[in-house]
Write an enzyme that holds these catalytic residues in place. Structure first.
Site, short mmCIF file in Angstrom:
data_model
loop_
_atom_site.label_atom_id
_atom_site.label_comp_id
_atom_site.label_asym_id
_atom_site.label_seq_id
_atom_site.Cartn_x
_atom_site.Cartn_y
_atom_site.Cartn_z
N SER A 221 -8.92 8.04 -1.16
CA SER A 221 -10.33 7.97 -0.79
C SER A 221 -10.37 7.76 0.73
O SER A 221 -10.35 6.65 1.21
CB SER A 221 -11.02 6.81 -1.50
OG SER A 221 -10.85 6.93 -2.89
N LYS B 121 -16.96 11.00 -2.94
CA LYS B 121 -16.26 9.83 -3.51
C LYS B 121 -16.80 8.52 -2.92
O LYS B 121 -17.04 7.54 -3.64
CB LYS B 121 -14.76 9.96 -3.24
CG LYS B 121 -13.92 8.76 -3.55
CD LYS B 121 -13.87 8.43 -5.02
CE LYS B 121 -13.15 7.12 -5.27
NZ LYS B 121 -13.18 6.71 -6.67
P1 NAD Z 1 -2.28 0.76 -3.69
O1 NAD Z 1 -2.46 -0.19 -2.56
O2 NAD Z 1 -1.92 0.22 -5.03
O3 NAD Z 1 -1.18 1.85 -3.30
C1 NAD Z 1 -1.01 2.38 -2.04
C2 NAD Z 1 0.47 2.75 -1.88
O4 NAD Z 1 0.64 3.36 -0.60
C3 NAD Z 1 1.40 1.53 -1.92
O5 NAD Z 1 2.45 1.76 -2.83
C4 NAD Z 1 1.93 1.43 -0.48
O6 NAD Z 1 3.24 0.90 -0.38
C5 NAD Z 1 1.87 2.88 -0.05
N1 NAD Z 1 1.83 3.07 1.41
C6 NAD Z 1 1.13 2.37 2.32
N2 NAD Z 1 1.35 2.87 3.57
C7 NAD Z 1 2.21 3.91 3.40
C8 NAD Z 1 2.79 4.83 4.31
N3 NAD Z 1 2.57 4.79 5.63
N4 NAD Z 1 3.63 5.77 3.80
C9 NAD Z 1 3.89 5.82 2.47
N5 NAD Z 1 3.36 4.97 1.57
C10 NAD Z 1 2.52 4.03 2.04
O7 NAD Z 1 -3.63 1.60 -3.74
P2 NAD Z 1 -4.22 2.41 -4.99
O8 NAD Z 1 -5.07 1.50 -5.80
O9 NAD Z 1 -3.16 3.24 -5.60
O10 NAD Z 1 -5.24 3.37 -4.20
C11 NAD Z 1 -4.81 4.48 -3.43
C12 NAD Z 1 -6.04 5.27 -2.99
O11 NAD Z 1 -6.78 5.69 -4.16
C13 NAD Z 1 -7.03 4.48 -2.14
O12 NAD Z 1 -7.60 5.33 -1.20
C14 NAD Z 1 -8.06 4.00 -3.16
O13 NAD Z 1 -9.31 3.73 -2.55
C15 NAD Z 1 -8.10 5.18 -4.12
N6 NAD Z 1 -8.49 4.92 -5.51
C16 NAD Z 1 -8.00 3.82 -6.19
C17 NAD Z 1 -8.38 3.63 -7.52
C18 NAD Z 1 -7.89 2.46 -8.34
O14 NAD Z 1 -8.45 2.22 -9.44
N7 NAD Z 1 -6.89 1.71 -7.92
C19 NAD Z 1 -9.23 4.55 -8.15
C20 NAD Z 1 -9.67 5.67 -7.44
C21 NAD Z 1 -9.28 5.85 -6.12
#
Ligand code: NAD
Length: 289
Positions: free
Chosen positions: A92, A169
């Protein structure tokens, strides 16, 4: 088809697992080596190495700045990505940043598509996410990404040009955040009057107060007070902030959105790092006194 998958958090991990289960050849990368290690031989030591053979690079990272870093930074995917490859940003991210990133990638012959997702961790596991796709209006381009999108999601809407998915979104999540806040206040108000929360929630769910959040997380996370849906309050607050930035850029007066953004920022400042978005309910209780 070879896929590089970057970002193996709450969402990225089950999405990458879905792609592997459906027969795609996937190389993964996460900045946290422990997350990458769970994928064994499929894990790569950098975005560049994950992307070396890839036809399609999928990013699922916290925000657009981090997506930019993973693609264009040191050992970023761009260092090895083949011209004619496609990046699908499922994070997002900020719509304006996506448009700018798309132009930079295009200069290297790489196409960017935005395809943020909705449905949370349970639907990511099932491969039944809702996807809102921007930048794939061209049918030939869409046909190339369609099998990958269909492996992760069930309800796929092509919403417009590049950045349209990210804008849609942010707006969707701002509505969900406002609804959650209003429902939490309703619950706190009813309880103070003496109503039982489970009975009150039943009333909402059989009446016009019903919503996606009242039917899901209020039942599964908020009433049992587990507050562990798997979506960080920081990420929800970021999404509301993206919608609020869009409003400010377009010069609109939208007081509900402005208030929602202010409330979520206050809740975030009042919560411990890593708090789940459903704990907004705890903030509501506390502030209500
Ligand atoms: P999260 O924090 O669980 O996961 C993010 C991942 O990215 C982590 O594993 C982290 O180590 C990794 N990361 C961070 N910096 C990095 C880099 N420079 N290079 C490689 N990896 C890196 O987040 P999430 O809940 O999986 O959400 C991810 C995206 O999806 C966000 O934009 C969020 O808003 C969106 N989203 C989340 C949900 C949900 O229910 N969790 C639902 C829809 C959308």
């Amino acid at each position: 088809m070879n896929i590089a998958f970057i970002g193996l958090g709450m969402m990225g991990r089950p999405m990458a697992e879905c792609l592997i289960a459906k027969g795609f050849s996937v190389r993964v990368y996460d900045i946290d080596p422990a997350s990458s290690a769970e994928f064994g031989n499929a894990s790569a030591p950098s975005p560049a190495e994950a992307a070396a053979e890839a036809d399609i690079i999928v990013t699922m990272l916290p925000n657009g700045e981090i997506v930019r870093q993973a693609l264009l930074g040191e050992n970023g995917a761009l260092a090895s990505a083949a011209p004619n490859s496609i990046v699908i940003d499922t994070s997002s991210s900020d719509a304006g940043g996506t448009v700018a990133l798309g132009a930079e990638l295009a200069a290297h012959g790489i196409t960017l598509i935005d395809s943020p997702v909705s449905g949370g961790v349970p639907m990511a596991r099932e491969g039944t996410l809702a996807l809102m796709v921007g930048g794939a209006e061209d049918d030939t381009l869409y046909a190339r990404v369609q099998p990958v999108l269909e492996a992760m999601g069930k309800r796929i809407v092509r919403v417009g040009g590049l950045g349209a998915g990210h804008a849609a979104k942010a707006i969707n999540n701002a509505i969900a955040a406002a609804t959650l806040a209003a429902t939490a206040e309703g619950l706190v108000l009813g309880e103070k009057f003496g109503l039982k929360p489970d009975i009150l929630l039943d009333v909402f769910n059989n009446s016009t107060g019903r919503s996606a959040v009242s039917e899901s997380v209020f039942r599964t996370q908020i009433l049992p007070r587990t507050y562990a849906q798997g979506f960080a309050m920081a990420l929800m607050t970021k999404d509301v902030g993206l919608a609020e930035n869009l409003r400010a850029q377009l010069g609109l007066n939208l007081p509900m959105l402005q208030a929602t953004c202010a409330q979520w920022r206050e809740a975030l400042a009042d919560s411990a790092p890593g708090t789940d978005f459903t704990a907004y309910h705890l903030f509501t209780e506390k502030r209500a006194g």
